[in-house]
Design a protein around this motif. Structure first.
Motif, PDB file in Angstrom:
ATOM      1  N   ILE A   6     -11.149  64.763 -14.423  1.00 41.52           N
ATOM      2  CA  ILE A   6     -11.986  63.902 -13.604  1.00 41.52           C
ATOM      3  C   ILE A   6     -11.489  64.030 -12.175  1.00 41.52           C
ATOM      4  CG2 ILE A   6     -12.780  61.556 -13.179  1.00 41.52           C
ATOM      5  CD1 ILE A   6     -12.058  60.935 -16.093  1.00 41.52           C
ATOM      6  N   ILE A   7     -12.360  64.480 -11.281  1.00 42.43           N
ATOM      7  CA  ILE A   7     -12.000  64.585  -9.874  1.00 42.43           C
ATOM      8  C   ILE A   7     -12.629  63.399  -9.164  1.00 42.43           C
ATOM      9  CG2 ILE A   7     -12.176  65.974  -7.787  1.00 42.43           C
ATOM     10  CD1 ILE A   7     -12.477  68.415  -9.639  1.00 42.43           C
ATOM     11  N   PHE A   8     -11.821  62.615  -8.457  1.00 37.19           N
ATOM     12  CA  PHE A   8     -12.349  61.413  -7.837  1.00 37.19           C
ATOM     13  C   PHE A   8     -11.629  61.118  -6.536  1.00 37.19           C
ATOM     14  CE2 PHE A   8      -8.936  60.191 -10.618  1.00 37.19           C
ATOM     15  CZ  PHE A   8      -8.199  59.302  -9.862  1.00 37.19           C
ATOM     16  N   SER A   9     -12.263  60.307  -5.698  1.00 34.75           N
ATOM     17  CA  SER A   9     -11.622  59.800  -4.489  1.00 34.75           C
ATOM     18  C   SER A   9     -11.145  58.389  -4.761  1.00 34.75           C
ATOM     19  CB  SER A   9     -12.615  59.767  -3.324  1.00 34.75           C
ATOM     20  OG  SER A   9     -12.989  61.065  -2.981  1.00 34.75           O
ATOM     21  N   ILE A  10      -9.940  58.099  -4.348  1.00 35.63           N
ATOM     22  CA  ILE A  10      -9.382  56.776  -4.598  1.00 35.63           C
ATOM     23  C   ILE A  10      -8.620  56.332  -3.358  1.00 35.63           C
ATOM     24  CG2 ILE A  10      -7.308  57.697  -5.679  1.00 35.63           C
ATOM     25  CD1 ILE A  10      -7.489  55.341  -7.636  1.00 35.63           C
ATOM     26  N   SER A  11      -8.699  55.069  -3.019  1.00 33.20           N
ATOM     27  CA  SER A  11      -8.118  54.569  -1.785  1.00 33.20           C
ATOM     28  C   SER A  11      -7.099  53.471  -2.067  1.00 33.20           C
ATOM     29  CB  SER A  11      -9.231  54.033  -0.894  1.00 33.20           C
ATOM     30  OG  SER A  11      -8.699  53.387   0.214  1.00 33.20           O
ATOM     31  N   PHE A  12      -5.818  53.780  -1.941  1.00 36.50           N
ATOM     32  CA  PHE A  12      -4.733  52.807  -2.032  1.00 36.50           C
ATOM     33  C   PHE A  12      -4.804  51.937  -3.283  1.00 36.50           C
ATOM     34  CE2 PHE A  12      -5.275  53.673   2.459  1.00 36.50           C
ATOM     35  CZ  PHE A  12      -3.996  54.037   2.810  1.00 36.50           C
ATOM     36  N   SER A  13      -5.102  52.505  -4.428  1.00 32.87           N
ATOM     37  CA  SER A  13      -5.208  51.667  -5.617  1.00 32.87           C
ATOM     38  C   SER A  13      -4.805  52.432  -6.864  1.00 32.87           C
ATOM     39  CB  SER A  13      -6.634  51.158  -5.782  1.00 32.87           C
ATOM     40  OG  SER A  13      -7.508  52.231  -5.996  1.00 32.87           O
ATOM     41  N   ALA A  14      -4.382  51.691  -7.853  1.00 30.84           N
ATOM     42  CA  ALA A  14      -4.095  52.286  -9.155  1.00 30.84           C
ATOM     43  C   ALA A  14      -5.398  52.377  -9.936  1.00 30.84           C
ATOM     44  CB  ALA A  14      -3.099  51.422  -9.910  1.00 30.84           C
ATOM     45  N   ILE A  15      -5.444  53.281 -10.888  1.00 37.46           N
ATOM     46  CA  ILE A  15      -6.614  53.398 -11.747  1.00 37.46           C
ATOM     47  C   ILE A  15      -6.150  53.387 -13.192  1.00 37.46           C
ATOM     48  CG2 ILE A  15      -6.598  55.921 -11.683  1.00 37.46           C
ATOM     49  CD1 ILE A  15      -9.651  55.793 -11.928  1.00 37.46           C
ATOM     50  N   LYS A  16      -6.918  52.717 -14.020  1.00 37.69           N
ATOM     51  CA  LYS A  16      -6.691  52.737 -15.457  1.00 37.69           C
ATOM     52  C   LYS A  16      -7.954  53.274 -16.101  1.00 37.69           C
ATOM     53  CE  LYS A  16      -3.515  48.864 -15.574  1.00 37.69           C
ATOM     54  NZ  LYS A  16      -3.245  47.529 -16.112  1.00 37.69           N
ATOM     55  N   ALA A  17      -7.786  54.092 -17.125  1.00 31.45           N
ATOM     56  CA  ALA A  17      -8.922  54.641 -17.851  1.00 31.45           C
ATOM     57  C   ALA A  17      -8.716  54.393 -19.336  1.00 31.45           C
ATOM     58  CB  ALA A  17      -9.061  56.134 -17.591  1.00 31.45           C
ATOM     59  N   LYS A  18      -9.816  54.084 -20.013  1.00 22.94           N
ATOM     60  CA  LYS A  18      -9.812  53.925 -21.465  1.00 22.94           C
ATOM     61  C   LYS A  18     -10.934  54.805 -21.993  1.00 22.94           C
ATOM     62  CE  LYS A  18     -10.533  50.424 -25.035  1.00 22.94           C
ATOM     63  NZ  LYS A  18     -10.854  48.999 -25.252  1.00 22.94           N
ATOM     64  N   VAL A  19     -10.597  55.752 -22.874  1.00 23.36           N
ATOM     65  CA  VAL A  19     -11.573  56.692 -23.418  1.00 23.36           C
ATOM     66  C   VAL A  19     -11.747  56.391 -24.901  1.00 23.36           C
ATOM     67  CG1 VAL A  19     -12.167  59.120 -23.733  1.00 23.36           C
ATOM     68  CG2 VAL A  19     -10.790  58.431 -21.759  1.00 23.36           C
ATOM     69  N   GLN A  20     -13.004  56.131 -25.306  1.00 25.23           N
ATOM     70  CA  GLN A  20     -13.322  55.863 -26.706  1.00 25.23           C
ATOM     71  C   GLN A  20     -14.224  56.970 -27.237  1.00 25.23           C
ATOM     72  OE1 GLN A  20     -14.627  51.719 -25.768  1.00 25.23           O
ATOM     73  NE2 GLN A  20     -13.599  51.306 -27.718  1.00 25.23           N
ATOM     74  N   PHE A  21     -14.239  57.153 -28.558  1.00 32.90           N
ATOM     75  CA  PHE A  21     -14.908  58.281 -29.186  1.00 32.90           C
ATOM     76  C   PHE A  21     -15.918  57.812 -30.225  1.00 32.90           C
ATOM     77  CE2 PHE A  21     -10.595  59.148 -27.957  1.00 32.90           C
ATOM     78  CZ  PHE A  21     -10.740  60.260 -27.147  1.00 32.90           C
ATOM     79  N   SER A  22     -17.032  58.571 -30.357  1.00 36.81           N
ATOM     80  CA  SER A  22     -18.064  58.242 -31.332  1.00 36.81           C
ATOM     81  C   SER A  22     -18.703  59.526 -31.846  1.00 36.81           C
ATOM     82  CB  SER A  22     -19.138  57.360 -30.689  1.00 36.81           C
ATOM     83  OG  SER A  22     -20.210  57.149 -31.572  1.00 36.81           O
ATOM     84  N   LEU A  23     -19.075  59.526 -33.118  1.00 36.57           N
ATOM     85  CA  LEU A  23     -19.794  60.666 -33.682  1.00 36.57           C
ATOM     86  C   LEU A  23     -21.301  60.502 -33.533  1.00 36.57           C
ATOM     87  CD1 LEU A  23     -17.689  61.312 -36.907  1.00 36.57           C
ATOM     88  CD2 LEU A  23     -17.671  62.596 -34.765  1.00 36.57           C
ATOM     89  N   GLY A  24     -21.811  59.260 -33.629  1.00 36.73           N
ATOM     90  CA  GLY A  24     -23.249  59.034 -33.566  1.00 36.73           C
ATOM     91  C   GLY A  24     -23.742  58.409 -32.278  1.00 36.73           C
ATOM     92  N   GLY A  25     -22.853  57.842 -31.480  1.00 37.32           N
ATOM     93  CA  GLY A  25     -23.231  57.249 -30.208  1.00 37.32           C
ATOM     94  C   GLY A  25     -23.480  55.754 -30.251  1.00 37.32           C
ATOM     95  N   ALA A  26     -23.629  55.169 -31.451  1.00 41.54           N
ATOM     96  CA  ALA A  26     -23.899  53.732 -31.550  1.00 41.54           C
ATOM     97  C   ALA A  26     -22.611  52.925 -31.705  1.00 41.54           C
ATOM     98  CB  ALA A  26     -24.831  53.455 -32.723  1.00 41.54           C
ATOM     99  N   VAL A  27     -21.668  53.446 -32.481  1.00 43.53           N
ATOM    100  CA  VAL A  27     -20.410  52.747 -32.750  1.00 43.53           C
ATOM    101  C   VAL A  27     -19.262  53.613 -32.251  1.00 43.53           C
ATOM    102  CG1 VAL A  27     -18.914  51.809 -34.547  1.00 43.53           C
ATOM    103  CG2 VAL A  27     -21.403  51.635 -34.782  1.00 43.53           C
ATOM    104  N   PHE A  28     -18.394  53.013 -31.424  1.00 43.20           N
ATOM    105  CA  PHE A  28     -17.245  53.735 -30.888  1.00 43.20           C
ATOM    106  C   PHE A  28     -15.976  53.279 -31.594  1.00 43.20           C
ATOM    107  CE2 PHE A  28     -20.369  54.514 -27.722  1.00 43.20           C
ATOM    108  CZ  PHE A  28     -20.048  55.758 -27.210  1.00 43.20           C
ATOM    109  N   SER A  29     -15.081  54.217 -31.832  1.00 46.53           N
ATOM    110  CA  SER A  29     -13.823  53.947 -32.511  1.00 46.53           C
ATOM    111  C   SER A  29     -12.979  52.962 -31.714  1.00 46.53           C
ATOM    112  CB  SER A  29     -13.049  55.254 -32.691  1.00 46.53           C
ATOM    113  OG  SER A  29     -11.757  55.007 -33.167  1.00 46.53           O
ATOM    114  N   ARG A  30     -12.244  52.117 -32.419  1.00 45.93           N
ATOM    115  CA  ARG A  30     -11.317  51.198 -31.747  1.00 45.93           C
ATOM    116  C   ARG A  30     -10.089  51.932 -31.238  1.00 45.93           C
ATOM    117  NH1 ARG A  30     -11.496  45.798 -35.511  1.00 45.93           N
ATOM    118  NH2 ARG A  30     -13.739  45.523 -35.335  1.00 45.93           N
TER     119      ARG A  30
END
Length: 83
Positions: A6-30
């Motif tokens: 992921i290429i992004f511009s960020i200004s003086f801040s921390a970033i947190k990312a949470k990536v979840q996964f799904s096979l069908g698109g309706a329900v995402f894994s915990r």
């Protein structure tokens, strides 16, 4: 798919990312991949961020981004496979 760039511009801040996964698109894994990027208080340039997905298999992914600035610009999201 082993990681996402992921290429992004960020200004003086921390970033947190949470990536979840799904096979069908309706329900995402915990089970999610969490990532924290430390702030750069010197330069406000765009930078590459690589989040390793640890061999998760999915047809759909959901990426939740949390940041301390008023805005964030994201461009060029790239998915690369280790195969």
């Amino acid at each position: 798919m082993q990681f996402v760039n992921i290429i992004f511009s960020i200004s003086f801040s921390a970033i947190k990312a949470k990536v979840q996964f799904s096979l069908g698109g309706a329900v995402f894994s915990r089970r999610a991949v969490s990532y924290t990027y430390m702030p750069d208080t010197v330069l406000e340039n765009a930078r590459n961020v690589t989040i390793h997905l640890h061999h998760h298999i999915a047809k759909y992914i959901k990426i939740q981004l949390h940041f301390a600035s008023r805005w964030i610009m994201i461009s060029e999201v790239i998915f690369e496979s280790g195969n």
